[in-house]
Design a protein around this motif. Structure first.
Motif, PDB file in Angstrom:
ATOM      1  N   VAL A   5       0.841  -1.208   0.000  1.00 34.18           N
ATOM      2  CA  VAL A   5       0.000   0.000   0.000  1.00 34.18           C
ATOM      3  C   VAL A   5       0.871   1.251   0.000  1.00 34.18           C
ATOM      4  N   TYR A   6       1.901   1.241   0.832  1.00 35.54           N
ATOM      5  CA  TYR A   6       2.806   2.388   0.897  1.00 35.54           C
ATOM      6  C   TYR A   6       3.462   2.649  -0.461  1.00 35.54           C
ATOM      7  N   LEU A   7       3.989   1.593  -1.085  1.00 36.75           N
ATOM      8  CA  LEU A   7       4.672   1.749  -2.370  1.00 36.75           C
ATOM      9  C   LEU A   7       3.715   2.237  -3.450  1.00 36.75           C
ATOM     10  N   ARG A   8       2.544   1.651  -3.521  1.00 38.60           N
ATOM     11  CA  ARG A   8       1.567   2.054  -4.540  1.00 38.60           C
ATOM     12  C   ARG A   8       1.080   3.486  -4.321  1.00 38.60           C
ATOM     13  N   ASN A   9       0.823   3.856  -3.079  1.00 36.22           N
ATOM     14  CA  ASN A   9       0.380   5.225  -2.782  1.00 36.22           C
ATOM     15  C   ASN A   9       1.428   6.258  -3.167  1.00 36.22           C
ATOM     16  N   ASN A  10       2.685   5.854  -3.151  1.00 32.89           N
ATOM     17  CA  ASN A  10       3.779   6.761  -3.499  1.00 32.89           C
ATOM     18  C   ASN A  10       4.298   6.535  -4.917  1.00 32.89           C
ATOM     19  N   LYS A  11       3.560   5.736  -5.684  1.00 32.72           N
ATOM     20  CA  LYS A  11       3.867   5.480  -7.091  1.00 32.72           C
ATOM     21  C   LYS A  11       5.293   4.958  -7.305  1.00 32.72           C
ATOM     22  N   ILE A  12       5.729   4.100  -6.391  1.00 35.87           N
ATOM     23  CA  ILE A  12       7.052   3.475  -6.491  1.00 35.87           C
ATOM     24  C   ILE A  12       6.901   2.159  -7.234  1.00 35.87           C
TER      25      ILE A  12
ATOM     26  N   VAL B 219      15.356 -11.882   1.768  1.00 32.62           N
ATOM     27  CA  VAL B 219      15.522 -11.092   0.549  1.00 32.62           C
ATOM     28  C   VAL B 219      14.862 -11.805  -0.630  1.00 32.62           C
ATOM     29  N   GLU B 220      15.097 -13.104  -0.739  1.00 37.96           N
ATOM     30  CA  GLU B 220      14.480 -13.858  -1.839  1.00 37.96           C
ATOM     31  C   GLU B 220      12.956 -13.861  -1.729  1.00 37.96           C
ATOM     32  N   SER B 221      12.422 -14.011  -0.532  1.00 43.16           N
ATOM     33  CA  SER B 221      10.969 -14.001  -0.348  1.00 43.16           C
ATOM     34  C   SER B 221      10.375 -12.667  -0.759  1.00 43.16           C
ATOM     35  N   THR B 222      11.037 -11.587  -0.390  1.00 42.11           N
ATOM     36  CA  THR B 222      10.566 -10.252  -0.767  1.00 42.11           C
ATOM     37  C   THR B 222      10.684 -10.055  -2.270  1.00 42.11           C
ATOM     38  N   LEU B 223      11.774 -10.520  -2.860  1.00 42.47           N
ATOM     39  CA  LEU B 223      11.970 -10.450  -4.314  1.00 42.47           C
ATOM     40  C   LEU B 223      10.827 -11.145  -5.048  1.00 42.47           C
ATOM     41  N   ARG B 224      10.511 -12.355  -4.630  1.00 43.06           N
ATOM     42  CA  ARG B 224       9.442 -13.125  -5.273  1.00 43.06           C
ATOM     43  C   ARG B 224       8.091 -12.429  -5.119  1.00 43.06           C
ATOM     44  N   ASP B 225       7.784 -11.971  -3.905  1.00 45.02           N
ATOM     45  CA  ASP B 225       6.508 -11.285  -3.677  1.00 45.02           C
ATOM     46  C   ASP B 225       6.409 -10.006  -4.497  1.00 45.02           C
TER      47      ASP B 225
ATOM     48  N   HIS C 125       7.885  -9.271  -7.306  1.00 46.23           N
ATOM     49  CA  HIS C 125       7.681  -9.649  -8.708  1.00 46.23           C
ATOM     50  C   HIS C 125       6.220 -10.030  -8.959  1.00 46.23           C
ATOM     51  N   GLU C 126       5.666 -10.843  -8.092  1.00 44.27           N
ATOM     52  CA  GLU C 126       4.270 -11.278  -8.240  1.00 44.27           C
ATOM     53  C   GLU C 126       3.298 -10.101  -8.174  1.00 44.27           C
ATOM     54  N   LYS C 127       3.683  -9.054  -7.453  1.00 46.77           N
ATOM     55  CA  LYS C 127       2.830  -7.870  -7.316  1.00 46.77           C
ATOM     56  C   LYS C 127       3.060  -6.865  -8.443  1.00 46.77           C
ATOM     57  N   GLY C 128       3.989  -7.175  -9.365  1.00 45.77           N
ATOM     58  CA  GLY C 128       4.190  -6.336 -10.535  1.00 45.77           C
ATOM     59  C   GLY C 128       5.271  -5.288 -10.428  1.00 45.77           C
ATOM     60  N   TYR C 129       6.098  -5.337  -9.382  1.00 47.59           N
ATOM     61  CA  TYR C 129       7.186  -4.367  -9.251  1.00 47.59           C
ATOM     62  C   TYR C 129       8.373  -4.774 -10.125  1.00 47.59           C
ATOM     63  N   ASN C 130       9.163  -3.794 -10.521  1.00 49.22           N
ATOM     64  CA  ASN C 130      10.444  -4.037 -11.185  1.00 49.22           C
ATOM     65  C   ASN C 130      11.446  -4.280 -10.063  1.00 49.22           C
ATOM     66  N   THR C 131      12.017  -5.471 -10.013  1.00 48.68           N
ATOM     67  CA  THR C 131      12.829  -5.843  -8.852  1.00 48.68           C
ATOM     68  C   THR C 131      14.297  -5.997  -9.211  1.00 48.68           C
ATOM     69  N   PHE C 132      15.136  -5.480  -8.327  1.00 52.21           N
ATOM     70  CA  PHE C 132      16.580  -5.518  -8.481  1.00 52.21           C
ATOM     71  C   PHE C 132      17.194  -5.904  -7.143  1.00 52.21           C
ATOM     72  N   LEU C 133      18.034  -6.899  -7.154  1.00 51.68           N
ATOM     73  CA  LEU C 133      18.747  -7.316  -5.953  1.00 51.68           C
ATOM     74  C   LEU C 133      20.164  -6.765  -6.039  1.00 51.68           C
ATOM     75  N   VAL C 134      20.567  -5.994  -5.039  1.00 53.24           N
ATOM     76  CA  VAL C 134      21.909  -5.424  -5.013  1.00 53.24           C
ATOM     77  C   VAL C 134      22.827  -6.501  -4.431  1.00 53.24           C
TER      78      VAL C 134
ATOM     79  N   PHE D  24      12.893 -13.566 -11.364  1.00 61.44           N
ATOM     80  CA  PHE D  24      12.036 -12.581 -10.700  1.00 61.44           C
ATOM     81  C   PHE D  24      12.525 -11.150 -10.827  1.00 61.44           C
ATOM     82  N   GLY D  25      13.650 -10.939 -11.468  1.00 59.56           N
ATOM     83  CA  GLY D  25      14.193  -9.591 -11.606  1.00 59.56           C
ATOM     84  C   GLY D  25      15.617  -9.654 -12.093  1.00 59.56           C
ATOM     85  N   GLU D  26      16.416  -8.730 -11.613  1.00 59.60           N
ATOM     86  CA  GLU D  26      17.820  -8.640 -12.016  1.00 59.60           C
ATOM     87  C   GLU D  26      18.666  -8.421 -10.782  1.00 59.60           C
ATOM     88  N   HIS D  27      19.965  -8.675 -10.912  1.00 61.86           N
ATOM     89  CA  HIS D  27      20.858  -8.263  -9.837  1.00 61.86           C
ATOM     90  C   HIS D  27      21.933  -7.352 -10.399  1.00 61.86           C
TER      91      HIS D  27
END
Length: 91
Positions: free
Chosen positions: A18-25, A39-45, A47-56, A79-82
């Motif tokens: 909700v926070y990310l969507r409300n702030n258009k992130i 980190v992997e669990s958050t990455l997967r979630d 991605h499933e929610k439609g975010y562009n995901t990058f693991l540093v 699920f994204g890129e690193h």
């Protein structure tokens, strides 16, 4: 403020989405400990929610190098890129 986290993912039981969507992130750059768990669990979630995901990659760590390398080489690309911290800064 993000509150309510109850699981391995930063999204589980929290108001993070909700926070990310409300702030258009739309782009998430993930860092933290236990690359192969939280980190992997958050990455997967994310991605499933439609975010562009990058693991540093050098901003994360696992319990050992085998777990770290497995996530970077076998999981992230689904699920994204690193990228490295240097690549993140130079974007």
């Amino acid at each position: 403020m993000v509150t309510g986290r109850t699981g391995a993912s930063g999204f589980t039981g929290s108001n993070l989405d909700v926070y990310l969507r409300n702030n258009k992130i739309e782009n998430l750059y993930l860092v933290g400990y236990a690359t192969h768990v939280c980190v992997e669990s958050t990455l997967r979630d994310a991605h499933e929610k439609g975010y562009n995901t990058f693991l540093v990659s050098d901003g994360t760590s696992a319990f050992n190098s085998t777990q770290q390398e497995y996530v970077l080489n076998e999981i992230v690309h689904h699920f994204g890129e690193h990228l490295t911290t240097e690549a993140f800064i130079n974007q």
